[in-house]
Design an enzyme around this catalytic site. Structure first.
Site, PDB file in Angstrom:
ATOM      1  N   ASP A   1      12.290 -19.162  -3.559  1.00  0.00           N
ATOM      2  CA  ASP A   1      11.807 -17.808  -3.762  1.00  0.00           C
ATOM      3  C   ASP A   1      10.285 -17.887  -3.981  1.00  0.00           C
ATOM      4  OD1 ASP A   1      11.954 -14.986  -4.460  1.00  0.00           O
ATOM      5  OD2 ASP A   1      11.724 -15.626  -6.542  1.00  0.00           O
TER       6      ASP A   1
ATOM      7  N   ALA B   1       7.714 -15.003  -5.999  1.00  0.00           N
ATOM      8  CA  ALA B   1       7.290 -14.548  -7.332  1.00  0.00           C
ATOM      9  C   ALA B   1       8.289 -14.987  -8.402  1.00  0.00           C
ATOM     10  CB  ALA B   1       7.139 -13.033  -7.349  1.00  0.00           C
TER      11      ALA B   1
ATOM     12  N   ALA C   1      12.202  -1.490 -14.622  1.00  0.00           N
ATOM     13  CA  ALA C   1      11.756  -1.940 -13.303  1.00  0.00           C
ATOM     14  C   ALA C   1      12.245  -3.346 -12.993  1.00  0.00           C
ATOM     15  CB  ALA C   1      10.227  -1.880 -13.217  1.00  0.00           C
TER      16      ALA C   1
ATOM     17  N   MET D   1      15.523  -6.652  -9.898  1.00  0.00           N
ATOM     18  CA  MET D   1      14.603  -7.587  -9.248  1.00  0.00           C
ATOM     19  C   MET D   1      15.344  -8.616  -8.401  1.00  0.00           C
ATOM     20  SD  MET D   1      11.439  -7.941  -8.808  1.00  0.00           S
ATOM     21  CE  MET D   1      10.763  -6.994 -10.150  1.00  0.00           C
TER      22      MET D   1
ATOM     23  N   LYS E   1      12.538  -4.303  -1.588  1.00  0.00           N
ATOM     24  CA  LYS E   1      11.872  -3.304  -2.425  1.00  0.00           C
ATOM     25  C   LYS E   1      12.409  -1.882  -2.229  1.00  0.00           C
ATOM     26  CE  LYS E   1       9.706  -6.723  -4.055  1.00  0.00           C
ATOM     27  NZ  LYS E   1      10.438  -7.474  -5.099  1.00  0.00           N
TER      28      LYS E   1
ATOM     29  N   HIS F   1      15.561  -1.870  -4.098  1.00  0.00           N
ATOM     30  CA  HIS F   1      15.225  -1.917  -5.523  1.00  0.00           C
ATOM     31  C   HIS F   1      14.925  -0.501  -6.042  1.00  0.00           C
ATOM     32  CE1 HIS F   1      13.075  -4.330  -8.872  1.00  0.00           C
ATOM     33  NE2 HIS F   1      13.079  -3.069  -9.252  1.00  0.00           N
TER      34      HIS F   1
ATOM     35  N   ARG G   1      18.685  -9.565   0.146  1.00  0.00           N
ATOM     36  CA  ARG G   1      19.525 -10.037  -0.955  1.00  0.00           C
ATOM     37  C   ARG G   1      20.302  -8.883  -1.588  1.00  0.00           C
ATOM     38  NH1 ARG G   1      14.328 -12.755  -3.791  1.00  0.00           N
ATOM     39  NH2 ARG G   1      14.045 -14.516  -2.383  1.00  0.00           N
TER      40      ARG G   1
ATOM     41  N   ASP H   1      14.707 -16.952  -9.305  1.00  0.00           N
ATOM     42  CA  ASP H   1      14.673 -16.492 -10.698  1.00  0.00           C
ATOM     43  C   ASP H   1      15.446 -15.204 -10.906  1.00  0.00           C
ATOM     44  OD1 ASP H   1      12.017 -14.234 -11.113  1.00  0.00           O
ATOM     45  OD2 ASP H   1      12.536 -15.120  -9.184  1.00  0.00           O
TER      46      ASP H   1
END
Length: 275
Positions: A15, A17, A48, A52, A56, A59, A163, A189
Site C-alpha cells: 500500500d 499512505a 473520515a 479508509m 475515494k 469512501h 478494495r 494499514d
C-alpha cells in the site's frame, strides 16, 4: 504437468499512505474533512478515517451513508446525499488532494532500507492504493524524488472494482509476471486492504502503528508510553481481527522477519489460503 507449490515469496504488494509514505495516513483523511466542509457539512477526522482503504468515491459514499453524516447533509440541503451529491464532493476532493499531497509525502522511516532488503532477496515490489490515478501519479512522482520507485503501481480507478475487491492486487500479479498468488504478500494499514489481499489468495500483513488505525505522526507514535502503546495495539488488533491478517506488525521496518517466516512456511508446503 504436476502442480508444485512455490517455495519462496516472489512479490510484495505494498500500500502507499500509512505503509510506505505519510506516517499516520494524514493526506487523505484531512482532505475528506476539508472537502465536506466546503459543502457546509462537518465531518471529524475520526469519522473520515472510518472507511479508509477504499477507493475515494466509495469512501465518500460510505461516509455519506453514516446516519450522523447523512443527517448533517440533510440539514444543509434538505435531502440525504445522492450518488450525484457524492460525485460533487468527490470532484471537490480531487483538486484539494492533488494540491495538498506534497505536505504528507515523506517516506516512513526505515521504508527504503526494508524495500532494499526485499529486493536483495529477489522479491518484486508491486503497489496499489485507494487513490485514483490522477492523485497516484503525483504520489509516485514525489516518492521517486525521495528514492522510492515501485516495480508496478495500480490506482483504484484502473480496475473495475477497488478494495476490498482483489482486482488491484491481482493486476500486480499479472504485470509482475508472478506464477502463483501464494508467492505474494500484501502489506496494508487498513481492513479493506487486508481483505483485498486475502481475497486475492495472498499472505497478508497488517500494519498497526504507521497508518490509519493509530492515526499519529511518527513523533506522536514515538512519544507513546509503553502502557499506552500496548493498549493501542490491543485496540487495533481487535479492529483487524475480522479481516484475518496472517501477521500484524507495527511498521514496515518489522517486515523482514515476517518475510523470513513466510518463506519457511512456503518451504514446508503451507499456503496462505489454508492459514
Amino acid at each position: 504437468m504436476n502442480y508444485v507449490n512455490p517455495n519462496k515469496l516472489q512479490a510484495a504488494i505494498l500500500d502507499w499512505a500509512g505503509t510506505v509514505v505519510d506516517f499516520g495516513s494524514f493526506a487523505p483523511t484531512q482532505i475528506f474533512v476539508e472537502a465536506f466542509a466546503e459543502f457546509d457539512v462537518q465531518v471529524s477526522i475520526e469519522e473520515a478515517r472510518g472507511p479508509m482503504g477504499m477507493g475515494k468515491w466509495d469512501h465518500i459514499r460510505t461516509l455519506c451513508d453514516q446516519p450522523q453524516v447523512a443527517e448533517r447533509y440533510r440539514k444543509a440541503f434538505g435531502r440525504t446525499p445522492s450518488d450525484d451529491d457524492v460525485t460533487a464532493i468527490y470532484n471537490r476532493f480531487m483538486p484539494l488532494q492533488i494540491e495538498k499531497i506534497a505536505e504528507h509525502s515523506a517516506l516512513i522511516p526505515g521504508a527504503l532500507e526494508t524495500i532494499a532488503n526485499l529486493r536483495q532477496q529477489g522479491i518484486k515490489i508491486g503497489s496499489c492504493s485507494g487513490y485514483p490515478k490522477q492523485v497516484m501519479d503525483k504520489v509516485v512522482e514525489l516518492a521517486a524524488t525521495n528514492g522510492y520507485v515501485a516495480d508496478h503501481v495500480v490506482a483504484t480507478d484502473e480496475v473495475p472494482n477497488g478494495r476490498p475487491w482483489p482486482a488491484q492486487a491481482l493486476a500486480n500479479v499479472i504485470a509482475l509476471g508472478i506464477d502463483d498468488v501464494g508467492a505474494c504478500v500484501k502489506i496494508d494499514d487498513t481492513v479493506p486492504g487486508i481483505l483485498e489481499g486475502r481475497r486475492a489468495g495472498m499472505w497478508t500483513v497488517a500494519l498497526i502503528c504507521s497508518g490509519n488505525a493509530l492515526g499519529l505522526d511518527y513523533a506522536g507514535f514515538r512519544a507513546l508510553g509503553s502502557d499506552e502503546l500496548a493498549s493501542e495495539r490491543k485496540r487495533i488488533h481487535a479492529l483487524f481481527e475480522g479481516s484475518r491478517p496472517h501477521y500484524m506488525i507495527d511498521t514496515i521496518t518489522d517486515l523482514p522477519e515476517v518475510i523470513a517466516d513466510i518463506n519457511k512456511r512456503l518451504a514446508n508446503g503451507e499456503m496462505p489460503q489454508s492459514s
